[in-house]
Design a protein around this motif. Structure first.
Motif, mmCIF file in Angstrom:
data_model
loop_
_atom_site.group_PDB
_atom_site.id
_atom_site.type_symbol
_atom_site.label_atom_id
_atom_site.label_comp_id
_atom_site.label_asym_id
_atom_site.label_seq_id
_atom_site.Cartn_x
_atom_site.Cartn_y
_atom_site.Cartn_z
ATOM 1 N N THR A 177 0.854 -1.188 0.000
ATOM 2 C CA THR A 177 0.000 0.000 0.000
ATOM 3 C C THR A 177 0.884 1.230 0.000
ATOM 4 O O THR A 177 1.840 1.301 0.785
ATOM 5 C CB THR A 177 -0.923 0.011 1.235
ATOM 6 O OG1 THR A 177 -1.689 -1.192 1.258
ATOM 7 C CG2 THR A 177 -1.848 1.217 1.203
ATOM 8 N N GLU A 178 0.620 2.166 -0.885
ATOM 9 C CA GLU A 178 1.427 3.393 -0.947
ATOM 10 C C GLU A 178 0.566 4.600 -0.619
ATOM 11 O O GLU A 178 -0.626 4.627 -0.915
ATOM 12 C CB GLU A 178 2.090 3.548 -2.313
ATOM 13 C CG GLU A 178 1.154 3.577 -3.521
ATOM 14 C CD GLU A 178 0.654 4.966 -3.880
ATOM 15 O OE1 GLU A 178 1.144 5.954 -3.276
ATOM 16 O OE2 GLU A 178 -0.241 5.055 -4.733
ATOM 17 N N LEU B 281 5.242 3.628 2.408
ATOM 18 C CA LEU B 281 5.013 2.367 1.729
ATOM 19 C C LEU B 281 4.820 1.292 2.786
ATOM 20 O O LEU B 281 5.651 1.151 3.697
ATOM 21 C CB LEU B 281 6.187 2.006 0.822
ATOM 22 C CG LEU B 281 6.384 2.906 -0.405
ATOM 23 C CD1 LEU B 281 7.754 2.676 -1.025
ATOM 24 C CD2 LEU B 281 5.301 2.626 -1.439
ATOM 25 N N GLN C 154 5.346 -5.728 -6.740
ATOM 26 C CA GLN C 154 4.353 -4.732 -6.353
ATOM 27 C C GLN C 154 5.009 -3.507 -5.737
ATOM 28 O O GLN C 154 4.567 -2.370 -5.977
ATOM 29 C CB GLN C 154 3.356 -5.362 -5.373
ATOM 30 C CG GLN C 154 2.458 -6.423 -6.003
ATOM 31 C CD GLN C 154 1.581 -7.117 -4.989
ATOM 32 O OE1 GLN C 154 1.942 -8.176 -4.459
ATOM 33 N NE2 GLN C 154 0.436 -6.539 -4.692
ATOM 34 N N ARG D 177 6.438 -1.209 -8.462
ATOM 35 C CA ARG D 177 5.411 -0.369 -9.081
ATOM 36 C C ARG D 177 4.948 0.737 -8.119
ATOM 37 O O ARG D 177 4.680 1.866 -8.528
ATOM 38 C CB ARG D 177 4.211 -1.232 -9.507
ATOM 39 C CG ARG D 177 4.467 -1.994 -10.792
ATOM 40 C CD ARG D 177 3.496 -3.124 -11.081
ATOM 41 N NE ARG D 177 2.102 -2.802 -10.942
ATOM 42 C CZ ARG D 177 1.322 -2.236 -11.883
ATOM 43 N NH1 ARG D 177 1.871 -1.903 -13.048
ATOM 44 N NH2 ARG D 177 0.045 -2.014 -11.664
ATOM 45 N N ALA D 178 4.888 0.407 -6.823
ATOM 46 C CA ALA D 178 4.504 1.418 -5.844
ATOM 47 C C ALA D 178 5.554 2.520 -5.752
ATOM 48 O O ALA D 178 5.215 3.708 -5.583
ATOM 49 C CB ALA D 178 4.281 0.776 -4.484
ATOM 50 N N ARG E 66 4.884 4.992 -8.381
ATOM 51 C CA ARG E 66 3.775 5.901 -8.068
ATOM 52 C C ARG E 66 4.204 7.007 -7.115
ATOM 53 O O ARG E 66 3.869 8.178 -7.310
ATOM 54 C CB ARG E 66 2.616 5.107 -7.460
ATOM 55 C CG ARG E 66 1.958 4.130 -8.419
ATOM 56 C CD ARG E 66 1.231 4.821 -9.530
ATOM 57 N NE ARG E 66 -0.101 5.266 -9.112
ATOM 58 C CZ ARG E 66 -0.910 6.017 -9.845
ATOM 59 N NH1 ARG E 66 -0.491 6.472 -11.017
ATOM 60 N NH2 ARG E 66 -2.102 6.363 -9.396
#
Length: 979
Positions: free
Chosen positions: A167-168, A184, A204, A207-208, A211
């Motif tokens: 989760t970011e 993060l 994942q 990719r975070a 973002r």
């Protein structure tokens, strides 16, 4: 495969001739920010406008949780996962350096983090206020408590690791347009003994990181995701790491990609947009962003010059001096047009959003269609051609998965996607081009729209079409309404072809009082969310009014957008009045006047269905139900509603239709009608019924006087022309009527509760049977099959289905069937076989209906000496050789010209060779006879027979035809076939 038109081939040749000039373009200009960043600055939140939001430092540091990630992944192993994910973003062509700065002060868990009134509260060193010391906090959520805190209880469950593995949160962006802090969270419950579990988490997290660095999602080679068309290996290899939605090919999505931990060209281009190294500014291991690469930017526009926002512009490379077939079949990089322009401009209905999310993008219209492919690597050689294409954004990419500036919903491009080879690009080349789609909407005529200060009247029919064109445009209308009324406004977004759609404008609707302050939010009603209606592309808004009002109605795009392809159809469904406004307790016909009506609209009165008789745009005619159907036995004033069952639109006129108090009803049950035989009792009695005011209970013992106002009758109950009866236990009084005089008779029944009348015509009944052809003539000695027909009529009733009996009175006649039914046309028939008859002898037949009413038929034998022949058609024919003679039709008659059936006619024909007219002097030569024939024919029931003239195919000639019957019947004809 790339297909170039002849015009484009000419353009390529021109590029080659201009190569030297293109290679001399300036390479020192400041890099233009490309479309597609996650955030873009704009007013009022930001102090600058139109630039991507990036980190305040090119060297942000991340700090890891000092604890273990899970029982299977200790702290050191977790740090290794983070380091690997972060290292992907350290590339030589971007100024960004992402490195570990140390550890957090404590292991973050549910014991030291909790949810406050304004969001989650973390330990002090993890909070955004500590950004100068620790820019990115990486939390090892070993028990899933932090994931559950942010995403909801149970979110950390291993079954949801594809969604909640990492989760970011970027929790600090400042008005200057910089990111200051991010968090993060790695869900330790998503780790395990399988190495793939940790690799999936690393993927994942990678990719975070993209973002939180400020990269938006990208749509490049999207057919890898959609599988339409099936992707090639190269397209799969160039599907960006920053794609919006993962492919699900198994439990671990990273396995669905080739080289899943390697940035693609498109990712590097996006990173170079945010963290550009300009020409000559690279240091250490870094290199200029455009070293061995090209940049192409430009404007995608409508024909009227307005930028076309929200279109994915993609580029492919074409190596120098290679054929068109060698253009790469994958896209290298992409940019969404208008990515730097406003995401939302606000609208009159919901107002301006002054938050960060409502402030994104510049207001400069020059950027509405701007796109930028920041970095396109060079192919071998000194230059390359870049082939630009456009495509719509995948409609799945909305909300948190949005690609480009249209977050709430994608917008279909206008026109068809072009294929444009652009320029000869070398290292450091920065090109700017203008492109447009083929056949895009071009009109932007909104001159008939009103404004907030000067709205235009709603179209009188309640229906109109419009266009939200020009960024920020809204359409304003005015409408006067009565008190105790409601209405529905419906707006349907349409594309350029007039089809309802969700992929163009996002209509919102507001209603103001005319006296509301300009610029204020709607004072009456608002639909601030689009597409809340039941039909495709429809936004609907209802409003009610207790007092008369003058309204202002606004239609706008939710985003405040406006384009030449934002068509819409609007409707105001409003019932203004009902006429008559007062009806009796039994209900009755009413006419509703207003606007926006259409066929199929339903009407209710106090919720009870009325029977609708007709519709126009401005009127609905219906039969209102009775007071009893409304469930009332007393006078009342009812609500009248018109409903569109297909859209759910409703308009109500409250307390608008008055019903009178119910009274006893005096009604006609039955009465003679039409023609009734004079002197005979009518088949239908004259009867009335009296009910009390409740419409159910019979009135017993009420005196009812039966009489006539024209004509004379006898009422059977009392045997005279005027009679008084009382109603029985069912409230009924009834008597049989016998007409006494011819002509129109008007009956009347009168009681204390009313009067009814009925009219009929008394007449003498006439029944008749008439022969269609009463006499048939037959050659003496012949036998003929004949169809006798009778016309059966009754001035009081239809004779269809009536039985007719056929009977032989004398002579040799046989009939079958002996009985037949009258047809709907009043005809009955049978088949009769007649003969043989001697000369002058008659046979008699009768057809009878109603047993005694008959029509007679006579069949008479005709002596051979009385037979004659006449030509009906086909005489004096003169045709060209090769033609065909028409048949010669003859009729056999007697001396009185009556057709005769059954006569034998002898036909003799010869065909002579054709010869010209005889000379003036000398003998006329005798032509040779080419053919001859003899045949006997018999005349039919109409005395007719048809003769086919003999002729020699392809030869001129003269056909001589002779016919003879009986002893005196003879004729001859000559027919010519000329050369």
């Amino acid at each position: 495969m790339l297909h170039l038109s002849s015009a484009n081939r000419v353009r390529v040749l021109r590029w080659f001739r201009a190569a030297l000039a293109l290679l001399c373009w300036s390479v020192t200009a400041t890099a233009l920010w490309a479309g597609g960043p996650r955030w873009v600055t704009g007013p009022p939140f930001f102090t600058q406008s139109g630039t991507p939001v990036v980190w305040y430092t090119n060297q942000p540091l991340y700090f890891t949780d000092p604890g273990d990630l899970s029982a299977t992944v200790n702290h050191a192993a977790a740090d290794a996962i983070v380091a690997a994910a972060a290292a992907v973003w350290n590339v030589p062509t971007a100024s960004l350096v992402l490195a570990q700065g140390g550890t957090l002060n404590e292991h973050v868990s549910g014991a030291n983090a909790f949810l406050g009134s304004n969001g989650p509260i973390f330990p002090a060193d993890v909070q955004s206020s500590n950004y100068l010391a620790k820019q990115i906090a990486v939390i090892y959520d070993s028990d899933g408590s932090i994931t559950d805190l942010l995403l909801g209880n149970g979110a950390s469950d291993p079954s949801g690791c594809l969604q909640s593995g990492v989760t970011e949160s970027v929790d600090s962006i400042v008005p200057a347009g910089f990111i200051q802090h991010a968090i993060l969270i790695m869900n330790g419950r998503c780790t395990g003994p399988a190495p793939q579990q940790q690799l999936q988490l690393q993927y994942q997290l990678m990719r975070a990181f993209g973002r939180v660095l400020g990269l938006g999602w990208s749509q490049t080679n999207d057919n890898v995701f959609t599988t339409s068309p099936p992707p090639t290996a190269n397209q799969d290899l160039h599907w960006p790491i920053m794609h919006p939605i993962d492919i699900l090919c198994g439990p671990y999505t990273y396995l669905c990609l080739q080289q899943p931990f390697t940035l693609r060209f498109d990712d590097l281009s996006a990173l170079g947009q945010l963290y550009t190294i300009n020409h000559g500014q690279a240091t250490g291991s870094k290199m200029d962003t455009l070293l061995n690469a090209s940049e192409i930017s430009g404007l995608l526009s409508f024909p009227n010059g307005q930028g076309m926002q929200g279109v994915n512009v993609v580029g492919r490379r074409w190596q120098q001096f290679t054929p068109v077939s060698d253009v790469e079949d994958w896209y290298t990089a992409s940019s969404v047009s208008g990515a730097l322009f406003r995401q939302s401009n606000g609208n009159p209905v919901t107002g301006q959003d002054t938050s960060l999310m409502g402030s994104e993008g510049t207001e400069d219209a020059e950027f509405e269609g701007y796109f930028n492919l920041q970095r396109i690597p060079m192919l071998p050689g000194s230059w390359q051609v870049i082939v630009l294409e456009t495509e719509p954004i995948n409609p799945l990419y909305t909300g948190q998965d949005a690609v480009g500036p249209y977050v709430a919903g994608t917008v279909e491009p206008s026109g068809s996607d072009p294929v444009d080879p652009e320029g000869l690009y070398s290292s450091y080349t920065q090109g700017f081009v203008g492109i447009s789609t083929d056949g895009a909407a071009s009109s932007c005529n909104t001159g008939s729209d009103g404004t907030a200060a000067a709205p235009v009247a709603v179209a009188s029919q309640g229906w109109w079409s419009g266009l939200l064109c020009g960024y920020g445009h809204s359409a304003w209308s005015s409408l006067a309404v009565k008190g105790n009324r409601s209405l529905t406004v419906e707006v349907t977004a349409e594309d350029e072809q007039g089809f309802a759609t969700y992929a163009k404008a996002m209509p919102v609707i507001g209603i103001w009082n005319a006296t509301d302050t300009l610029g204020s939010l709607p004072g009456v009603a608002a639909a601030g969310q689009p597409f809340n209606g039941e039909d495709t592309g429809m936004t609907t808004l209802g409003a009610s009014f207790t007092q008369p009002d003058q309204l202002r109605i606004a239609i706008a795009d939710q985003r405040g957008d406006g384009r030449p392809d934002f068509d819409y159809q609007a409707r105001v469904l409003y019932a203004d009045s009902v006429s008559p406004a007062a009806i009796g307790a039994s209900g009755g016909m009413i006419t509703i006047s207003g606007m926006g009506f259409r066929t199929g609209n339903a009407v209710t009165v106090n919720g009870v269905d009325a029977t609708v008789l007709s519709w126009t745009d401005n009127t609905v005619v219906a039969t209102a139900p009775s007071l009893q159907a409304l469930g009332s036995s007393t006078a009342l004033t009812a609500d009248v509603a018109v409903m569109d069952l297909s859209t759910g639109g409703t308009t109500v006129m409250t307390q608008s239709l008055s019903y009178a108090a119910p009274a006893a009803t005096f009604s006609l049950i039955s009465a003679p009608a039409g023609l009734t035989a004079v002197g005979q009792p009518a088949a239908v009695p004259f009867a009335v019924k009296v009910l009390s005011a409740d419409g159910v209970t019979p009135v017993v013992g009420e005196a009812v006087t039966f009489s006539t106002t024209s004509g004379t009758v006898q009422f059977s109950v009392c045997g005279v022309s005027t009679c008084t009866l009382t109603t029985d236990a069912n409230g009924i009084a009834s008597t049989v009527v016998t007409p006494q005089t011819l002509g129109t008779t008007t009956l009347q029944a009168t009681g204390v509760d009313g009067t009814v009348v009925a009219t009929f015509t008394a007449a003498v009944r006439t029944q008749a049977v008439a022969a269609v052809q009463a006499v048939e003539y037959v050659a003496a000695g012949a036998t003929v099959v004949w169809t006798p027909q009778v016309n059966v009529s009754d001035n009081f009733a239809s004779t269809a289905g009536l039985l007719v009996a056929w009977q032989v009175d004398s002579g040799p006649i046989a009939v079958s069937p002996a009985q037949s039914l009258v047809s709907p046309g009043g005809i009955a028939q049978t088949t009769a076989t007649v003969g043989p008859l001697a000369s002058g002898v008659e046979a008699l037949l009768a057809g009878c209906a109603w047993t005694t009413i008959c029509a007679n038929f006579t069949v008479e034998g005709v002596d051979p000496s009385n037979l004659r022949l006449v030509v009906v058609s086909g005489a004096n024919q003169d045709i060209a050789v090769g033609g065909v003679f028409a048949p010669v039709v003859l009729r056999v008659t007697d001396t009185a010209s009556h057709p005769v059936a059954g006569a034998v006619v002898q036909i003799d024909q010869t065909v002579d060779a054709w010869q010209p007219a005889c000379p003036d002097r000398g003998r006329c030569p005798v032509p040779p006879v080419l053919a001859s024939s003899q045949v006997a024919l018999v005349s039919d029931v109409n005395g007719l027979l048809s003769v086919v003239p003999q002729q020699i195919s392809g030869s001129a000639g003269t056909t001589n035809l002779a016919a003879a019957t009986g002893t005196q019947g003879f004729l001859s004809l000559t027919l010519q076939e000329q050369p």
